[in-house]
Scaffold this motif. Structure first.
Motif, PDB file in Angstrom:
ATOM      1  N   THR A  44       0.837  -1.204   0.000  1.00  0.00           N
ATOM      2  CA  THR A  44       0.000   0.000   0.000  1.00  0.00           C
ATOM      3  C   THR A  44       0.869   1.250   0.000  1.00  0.00           C
ATOM      4  O   THR A  44       1.715   1.414   0.881  1.00  0.00           O
ATOM      5  CB  THR A  44      -0.917   0.017   1.230  1.00  0.00           C
ATOM      6  OG1 THR A  44      -1.735  -1.154   1.228  1.00  0.00           O
ATOM      7  CG2 THR A  44      -1.810   1.245   1.215  1.00  0.00           C
ATOM      8  N   VAL A  58     -15.263  -0.620   5.823  1.00  0.00           N
ATOM      9  CA  VAL A  58     -13.945  -1.241   5.672  1.00  0.00           C
ATOM     10  C   VAL A  58     -14.041  -2.563   4.916  1.00  0.00           C
ATOM     11  O   VAL A  58     -13.097  -2.953   4.203  1.00  0.00           O
ATOM     12  CB  VAL A  58     -13.313  -1.451   7.067  1.00  0.00           C
ATOM     13  CG1 VAL A  58     -11.978  -2.168   6.979  1.00  0.00           C
ATOM     14  CG2 VAL A  58     -13.135  -0.098   7.767  1.00  0.00           C
ATOM     15  N   ARG A  64     -15.322  -3.165   2.335  1.00  0.00           N
ATOM     16  CA  ARG A  64     -15.291  -2.945   0.892  1.00  0.00           C
ATOM     17  C   ARG A  64     -14.026  -2.205   0.432  1.00  0.00           C
ATOM     18  O   ARG A  64     -13.939  -1.814  -0.730  1.00  0.00           O
ATOM     19  CB  ARG A  64     -16.531  -2.169   0.438  1.00  0.00           C
ATOM     20  CG  ARG A  64     -17.830  -2.947   0.601  1.00  0.00           C
ATOM     21  CD  ARG A  64     -18.993  -2.231  -0.051  1.00  0.00           C
ATOM     22  NE  ARG A  64     -20.221  -2.982   0.072  1.00  0.00           N
ATOM     23  CZ  ARG A  64     -20.591  -3.964  -0.750  1.00  0.00           C
ATOM     24  NH1 ARG A  64     -19.812  -4.308  -1.759  1.00  0.00           N
ATOM     25  NH2 ARG A  64     -21.732  -4.595  -0.568  1.00  0.00           N
ATOM     26  N   PHE A  65     -13.056  -2.019   1.298  1.00  0.00           N
ATOM     27  CA  PHE A  65     -11.845  -1.300   0.914  1.00  0.00           C
ATOM     28  C   PHE A  65     -11.052  -2.093  -0.134  1.00  0.00           C
ATOM     29  O   PHE A  65     -10.683  -3.243   0.109  1.00  0.00           O
ATOM     30  CB  PHE A  65     -10.962  -1.070   2.145  1.00  0.00           C
ATOM     31  CG  PHE A  65     -11.334   0.130   2.956  1.00  0.00           C
ATOM     32  CD1 PHE A  65     -12.567   0.754   2.806  1.00  0.00           C
ATOM     33  CD2 PHE A  65     -10.449   0.648   3.890  1.00  0.00           C
ATOM     34  CE1 PHE A  65     -12.911   1.861   3.564  1.00  0.00           C
ATOM     35  CE2 PHE A  65     -10.778   1.759   4.652  1.00  0.00           C
ATOM     36  CZ  PHE A  65     -12.016   2.358   4.486  1.00  0.00           C
ATOM     37  N   ARG A  72     -10.392  -8.223   4.858  1.00  0.00           N
ATOM     38  CA  ARG A  72     -11.354  -7.111   4.858  1.00  0.00           C
ATOM     39  C   ARG A  72     -12.641  -7.481   5.579  1.00  0.00           C
ATOM     40  O   ARG A  72     -13.286  -6.622   6.190  1.00  0.00           O
ATOM     41  CB  ARG A  72     -11.636  -6.647   3.434  1.00  0.00           C
ATOM     42  CG  ARG A  72     -12.464  -7.601   2.606  1.00  0.00           C
ATOM     43  CD  ARG A  72     -12.998  -6.963   1.332  1.00  0.00           C
ATOM     44  NE  ARG A  72     -11.944  -6.688   0.375  1.00  0.00           N
ATOM     45  CZ  ARG A  72     -12.169  -6.273  -0.874  1.00  0.00           C
ATOM     46  NH1 ARG A  72     -13.419  -6.075  -1.274  1.00  0.00           N
ATOM     47  NH2 ARG A  72     -11.195  -6.062  -1.705  1.00  0.00           N
ATOM     48  N   ALA A 119     -18.373   3.077  -1.353  1.00  0.00           N
ATOM     49  CA  ALA A 119     -17.242   2.164  -1.468  1.00  0.00           C
ATOM     50  C   ALA A 119     -17.341   1.262  -2.688  1.00  0.00           C
ATOM     51  O   ALA A 119     -16.399   0.532  -2.987  1.00  0.00           O
ATOM     52  CB  ALA A 119     -17.137   1.321  -0.203  1.00  0.00           C
ATOM     53  N   ARG A 124     -14.768   2.676  -7.336  1.00  0.00           N
ATOM     54  CA  ARG A 124     -13.319   2.740  -7.131  1.00  0.00           C
ATOM     55  C   ARG A 124     -12.783   4.146  -7.345  1.00  0.00           C
ATOM     56  O   ARG A 124     -11.738   4.509  -6.775  1.00  0.00           O
ATOM     57  CB  ARG A 124     -12.629   1.763  -8.093  1.00  0.00           C
ATOM     58  CG  ARG A 124     -11.112   1.659  -7.900  1.00  0.00           C
ATOM     59  CD  ARG A 124     -10.770   1.127  -6.524  1.00  0.00           C
ATOM     60  NE  ARG A 124      -9.329   0.976  -6.335  1.00  0.00           N
ATOM     61  CZ  ARG A 124      -8.507   1.970  -6.009  1.00  0.00           C
ATOM     62  NH1 ARG A 124      -8.992   3.193  -5.831  1.00  0.00           N
ATOM     63  NH2 ARG A 124      -7.217   1.745  -5.848  1.00  0.00           N
ATOM     64  N   PHE A 127     -11.916   6.282  -4.282  1.00  0.00           N
ATOM     65  CA  PHE A 127     -10.774   5.949  -3.455  1.00  0.00           C
ATOM     66  C   PHE A 127      -9.512   6.571  -4.038  1.00  0.00           C
ATOM     67  O   PHE A 127      -9.367   6.691  -5.255  1.00  0.00           O
ATOM     68  CB  PHE A 127     -10.582   4.435  -3.371  1.00  0.00           C
ATOM     69  CG  PHE A 127     -11.540   3.743  -2.447  1.00  0.00           C
ATOM     70  CD1 PHE A 127     -11.243   3.571  -1.107  1.00  0.00           C
ATOM     71  CD2 PHE A 127     -12.746   3.245  -2.935  1.00  0.00           C
ATOM     72  CE1 PHE A 127     -12.133   2.932  -0.255  1.00  0.00           C
ATOM     73  CE2 PHE A 127     -13.637   2.603  -2.094  1.00  0.00           C
ATOM     74  CZ  PHE A 127     -13.331   2.442  -0.742  1.00  0.00           C
ATOM     75  N   GLY A 145      -6.166   2.873  -2.195  1.00  0.00           N
ATOM     76  CA  GLY A 145      -7.311   1.992  -2.016  1.00  0.00           C
ATOM     77  C   GLY A 145      -7.837   1.974  -0.592  1.00  0.00           C
ATOM     78  O   GLY A 145      -8.594   1.074  -0.207  1.00  0.00           O
ATOM     79  N   PHE A 146      -7.481   2.985   0.184  1.00  0.00           N
ATOM     80  CA  PHE A 146      -7.824   3.023   1.607  1.00  0.00           C
ATOM     81  C   PHE A 146      -8.470   4.346   1.995  1.00  0.00           C
ATOM     82  O   PHE A 146      -9.453   4.372   2.735  1.00  0.00           O
ATOM     83  CB  PHE A 146      -6.548   2.795   2.427  1.00  0.00           C
ATOM     84  CG  PHE A 146      -6.787   2.411   3.853  1.00  0.00           C
ATOM     85  CD1 PHE A 146      -7.014   1.091   4.207  1.00  0.00           C
ATOM     86  CD2 PHE A 146      -6.765   3.363   4.857  1.00  0.00           C
ATOM     87  CE1 PHE A 146      -7.229   0.728   5.528  1.00  0.00           C
ATOM     88  CE2 PHE A 146      -6.978   3.016   6.184  1.00  0.00           C
ATOM     89  CZ  PHE A 146      -7.209   1.693   6.520  1.00  0.00           C
ATOM     90  N   HIS A 147      -7.908   5.454   1.506  1.00  0.00           N
ATOM     91  CA  HIS A 147      -8.439   6.787   1.798  1.00  0.00           C
ATOM     92  C   HIS A 147      -9.313   7.276   0.647  1.00  0.00           C
ATOM     93  O   HIS A 147      -9.202   6.785  -0.482  1.00  0.00           O
ATOM     94  CB  HIS A 147      -7.290   7.778   2.020  1.00  0.00           C
ATOM     95  CG  HIS A 147      -6.518   7.528   3.272  1.00  0.00           C
ATOM     96  ND1 HIS A 147      -5.393   6.732   3.301  1.00  0.00           N
ATOM     97  CD2 HIS A 147      -6.713   7.964   4.548  1.00  0.00           C
ATOM     98  CE1 HIS A 147      -4.921   6.680   4.534  1.00  0.00           C
ATOM     99  NE2 HIS A 147      -5.696   7.425   5.312  1.00  0.00           N
TER     100      HIS A 147
END
Length: 281
Positions: free
Chosen positions: A34, A174, A176-177, A185, A218, A221, A224, A228-230
């Protein structure tokens, strides 16, 4: 390596013993792969002019919290949660909005309580939004301690800014992150949902408003950031739209004033600090 250990701790919970090694490996790989994104840059306060000057003085909005408060995933604060929230409130209320941000990437609820809530002064906010929980999730803060932390945080905000509408942002979906593989997940997502229920109850008990995050966000895409987190800038805008809707609905109606006399002008300007009901989208 330290981050890998902290993520690995987050997935320790009652589960089939054979699954634990898989989750630990997934956590380690996730941390390794990441990308680390920086907080947003630019001024930490700004102003959005309203369409109707007669609506009264500028509404003051403050965003406090963790990485999402400081705009990780966006380039500038004006194009992250604080700036977009001010724009959304300004459009809904046709009123000028002054915004500010106080946060730190990686902050837990305890860290926010300990030093990120600004002191009250003559320009106290009318709306306070606090984002917290993800770092407590990663560090696997025991749920009983999380309940105590978020209860204390709400009490601090309500005590310091008693006239403000306090919004506690809900935990993100989370489960669906994109950055998190399955089953990692799913495990983290289940714990995040438990934390969100605690947050909702603590907010209601403390006189604040829980603002759940729309899970549908979420599924896109594009909302994001690269990690892929924030949230991306588009994600912050979508989130700000939901928060503005909750803020306007939750704000108390202005207190009725004295009846106007025969020569008095119409009393259609809300008092300073009040968020008038939304009249149109």
């Amino acid at each position: 390596m330290k981050r890998a250990h902290s993520v690995a701790r987050a997935i320790r919970s009652p589960m089939p013993l054979l699954l634990a090694p898989v989750l630990a490996v997934q956590a380690w790989r996730t941390v390794r792969r990441t990308p680390r994104l920086d907080p947003a840059t630019g001024d930490e306060q700004g102003f959005v002019a309203g369409a109707d000057p007669g609506r009264g003085p500028a509404l003051r909005v403050m965003v406090i919290g963790e990485s999402t408060a400081v705009g990780v995933g966006a380039s500038r604060h004006a194009e992250a949660l604080p700036g977009f929230l001010a724009e959304e409130l300004g459009e809904r209320l046709r009123r000028s909005v002054a915004w500010s941000v106080s946060g730190r990437n990686g902050a837990t609820a305890r860290r926010i309580i300990g030093g990120l809530v600004p002191p009250a002064n003559g320009s106290a906010p009318n709306v306070v939004v606090v984002t917290t929980g993800i770092n407590d999730l990663i560090r696997r803060r025991p749920l009983r301690r999380w309940a105590a932390d978020v209860t204390e945080l709400v009490a601090l905000l309500r005590g310091r800014f008693p006239e403000a509408t306090v919004l506690v942002a809900g935990m993100p979906p989370v489960h669906r992150f994109p950055a998190l593989p399955r089953p990692l997940r799913s495990v983290l997502g289940a714990r995040a949902r438990a934390m969100d229920r605690i947050t909702r109850d603590a907010a209601a008990a403390g006189g604040a408003v829980h603002a759940p995050m729309d899970e549908a966000m979420a599924r896109d895409r594009r909302l994001f950031a690269a990690d892929g987190f924030h949230p991306s800038a588009a994600g912050y805008r979508a989130w700000a739209r939901d928060l503005a809707r909750v803020a306007v609905a939750a704000a108390p109606a202005p207190a009725p004033g004295p009846a106007p006399g025969p020569g008095d002008p119409p009393q259609d300007t809300p008092p300073a600090g009040a968020v008038p009901p939304r009249t149109a989208d």
